[in-house]
Design a protein around this motif. Structure first.
Motif, PDB file in Angstrom:
ATOM      1  N   ALA A  96      -1.284  -0.415  -9.320  1.00 50.23           N
ATOM      2  CA  ALA A  96      -0.718   0.924  -9.509  1.00 50.23           C
ATOM      3  C   ALA A  96       0.561   0.860 -10.337  1.00 50.23           C
ATOM      4  O   ALA A  96       0.791   1.706 -11.205  1.00 50.23           O
ATOM      5  CB  ALA A  96      -0.440   1.569  -8.150  1.00 50.23           C
ATOM      6  N   PRO A  99       1.285   2.816  -4.220  1.00 52.08           N
ATOM      7  CA  PRO A  99       0.462   3.870  -4.840  1.00 52.08           C
ATOM      8  C   PRO A  99       0.760   5.263  -4.276  1.00 52.08           C
ATOM      9  O   PRO A  99       0.661   6.261  -4.993  1.00 52.08           O
ATOM     10  CB  PRO A  99      -0.973   3.450  -4.520  1.00 52.08           C
ATOM     11  N   TYR A 130       0.803  -1.222   0.000  1.00 53.52           N
ATOM     12  CA  TYR A 130       0.000   0.000   0.000  1.00 53.52           C
ATOM     13  C   TYR A 130       0.831   1.263   0.000  1.00 53.52           C
ATOM     14  O   TYR A 130       0.298   2.357  -0.224  1.00 53.52           O
ATOM     15  CB  TYR A 130      -1.107   0.008   1.047  1.00 53.52           C
ATOM     16  N   ARG A 164      -3.176  -3.776  -4.592  1.00 48.96           N
ATOM     17  CA  ARG A 164      -3.250  -2.327  -4.861  1.00 48.96           C
ATOM     18  C   ARG A 164      -1.935  -1.832  -5.455  1.00 48.96           C
ATOM     19  O   ARG A 164      -1.922  -1.057  -6.411  1.00 48.96           O
ATOM     20  CB  ARG A 164      -3.541  -1.557  -3.572  1.00 48.96           C
TER      21      ARG A 164
END
Length: 163
Positions: free
Chosen positions: A144, A84, A81, A140
């Protein structure tokens, strides 16, 4: 009590000796005014802290800092995380190094993906099984990274994870 207070004081002093960590702690303590320049300074200090976490380990993941132990092993979840965030900050800060760091982190995550498609819980080296929440955070980061590189391996890793 005294040994733990002394240990805490020793690591607090070491933290304050690190310019990036000191800037982040001091910015948090004093707060920032609401203007673009201050926000960029705070954002720069925050991403520099993430890069320090990446540079301290033996891999391209991001570990955490503990006042009584120093830098720990990388966490796949938090690395996922953070990707991104690094990518999003790269443009406003005009820092292409942030995208390079994000790609390095994503490549490392590719290398540690479990055979079941997931990513482990906890720190690297703990031998934990894949965890759904942690895997979602890594996905995620994979998505990205795929968006900015168009490299198929990042999208394929997300698909293998079951999403």
């Amino acid at each position: 009590m005294i040994p733990s207070a002394l240990t805490y004081a020793r690591y607090l002093i070491a933290t304050m000796a690190d310019p990036s960590a000191r800037a982040l702690l001091l910015a948090h303590a004093r707060g920032i005014e609401s203007n673009t320049k201050d926000h960029r300074i705070a954002l720069g200090a925050a991403v520099d802290y993430l890069l320090t976490g990446q540079d301290q380990g033996s891999d391209a993941g991001m570990g955490s800092y503990h006042l009584n132990k120093g830098w720990g092993a990388s966490y796949p979840e938090t690395t996922g995380y953070a990707i991104p965030t690094l990518i999003a900050a790269s443009g406003p800060l005009q820092r292409p190094d942030l995208c390079h760091a994000a790609i390095r982190a994503a490549e490392w995550l590719l290398a540690i993906q479990h055979a079941d498609g997931g990513w482990q819980g906890g720190r690297v080296g703990e031998g934990r099984p894949s965890i759904v929440f942690n895997t979602a955070q890594v996905v995620r980061g994979m998505l990205a990274t795929h968006r900015i590189t168009q490299r198929p391996e990042f999208l394929e890793a997300a698909v293998r994870a079951g999403l």
